[in-house]
Design a protein around this motif. Structure first.
Motif, short mmCIF file in Angstrom:
data_model
loop_
_atom_site.label_atom_id
_atom_site.label_comp_id
_atom_site.label_asym_id
_atom_site.label_seq_id
_atom_site.Cartn_x
_atom_site.Cartn_y
_atom_site.Cartn_z
N PRO A 1 44.61 33.81 45.93
CA PRO A 1 44.21 33.44 44.57
C PRO A 1 43.57 32.07 44.45
N PRO B 1 45.48 37.28 39.41
CA PRO B 1 46.74 37.86 38.97
C PRO B 1 47.22 37.39 37.59
N ASN B 2 46.80 36.20 37.17
CA ASN B 2 47.24 35.72 35.85
C ASN B 2 46.56 36.47 34.70
N ASP C 1 49.06 42.91 46.63
CA ASP C 1 49.60 41.68 47.21
C ASP C 1 49.09 40.44 46.49
N ASN C 2 48.41 40.64 45.36
CA ASN C 2 47.85 39.55 44.55
C ASN C 2 46.73 38.80 45.25
N GLN C 3 46.12 39.40 46.26
CA GLN C 3 44.93 38.85 46.87
C GLN C 3 43.70 39.60 46.37
N LEU D 1 41.52 43.27 42.69
CA LEU D 1 42.81 42.62 42.89
C LEU D 1 43.74 43.60 43.60
#
Length: 266
Positions: free
Chosen positions: A223, A154-155, A205-207, A202
């Motif tokens: 993550p 996510p970053n 849900d950022n998983q 990705l």
């Protein structure tokens, strides 16, 4: 098993699901030398991309250009519009031809990152490369055994690469200016089932959602690289997955054993 709907059948080894801005779902057909599309109204069609072509990973950019790895022609190719001929963008790293390019992604700065694992039956290291916004092409890794799917955490600064033949996923900081993958380390081990991790994406849900080829499942990772869920599938060979940005189809999975597109509502 979660609510799984078959939304397309009869595909010739589909891979690389992705969406254009009008909601059309696209994927490649490795054994059909084509790009398949499914519109929201249910109509379907194909674009043939040439004799000897074997399209693999697919990425659709903000201009709806379709970028795909062509392992048969050992090139990265692009279609600007659906009615145009594919254009070859990259086919060498220096003097070396691309070796069965497999999957690709753009970083936030517009650099193109792609994997070249070589033939699947060989157990020799492949390489990962980048093509900069000005056309500079260089290798960023030559140590992975069948480097495959690519994604960012996510970053947007941590690059993940699947290493199928060793059943693990690597993570390293991505330097978009120097074009370097810095200090890659093993981020997750995907376990004994199947051949190993294939495509990954990705989620909203950022998983990270990982297709386990030969394992009949999608594995879901936090993550941090910790496994949080396993989604069982009806087919043995999921090749890749992507989320419908509209939410209509949920998680879409390309499945190679049965030649299907699956929609999973999570």
């Amino acid at each position: 098993m979660k609510n799984i709907t078959i939304i397309a059948t009869g595909l010739q080894f589909p891979e690389g699901p992705a969406f254009t801005s009008d909601g059309t779902l696209w994927c490649v057909e490795q054994d059909g030398a084509s790009l398949f599309w499914l519109k929201p109204d249910g109509t379907t069609g194909r674009i043939q991309v040439g004799i000897g072509s074997r399209p693999n990973g697919l990425y659709i950019d903000d201009l709806d250009r379709l970028w795909f790895c062509d392992s048969g022609q050992h090139a990265i190719r692009c279609i600007n519009y659906a009615d145009q001929e594919p254009e070859t963008i990259v086919d060498h790293v220096g003097e070396e031809p691309l070796d069965w390019p497999n999957d690709l992604i753009f970083d936030p700065e517009g650099n193109l990152i792609f994997t070249c694992p070589g033939p699947s039956e060989e157990d020799e290291p492949g390489f990962v490369s980048v093509c900069s916004t000005v056309g500079e092409v260089k290798k960023i890794s030559e140590k992975l055994f069948y480097p495959n799917g690519v994604a960012f955490l996510p970053n947007g600064r941590t690059l993940l690469v699947s290493e199928t033949h060793r059943k693990r996923i690597w993570a390293g900081r991505w330097d978009a200016v120097g074009l370097n993958w810095i200090n890659p380390t093993v981020w997750a081990e995907t376990g004994p089932n199947g051949f190993g991790p294939d495509g990954l994406t990705l989620g909203p849900d950022n998983q990270i959602y990982v297709a386990i080829y030969g394992g009949s499942c999608i594995q879901v990772y936090k993550p941090t690289g910790v496994l949080s869920d396993t989604i069982k599938l009806p087919g043995e060979n999921p090749t890749n997955c992507a989320f419908d940005p509209t939410g209509r189809l949920g998680l879409v999975v390309t499945e190679g054993e049965k030649g299907q597109l699956l929609s999973i509502q999570l």
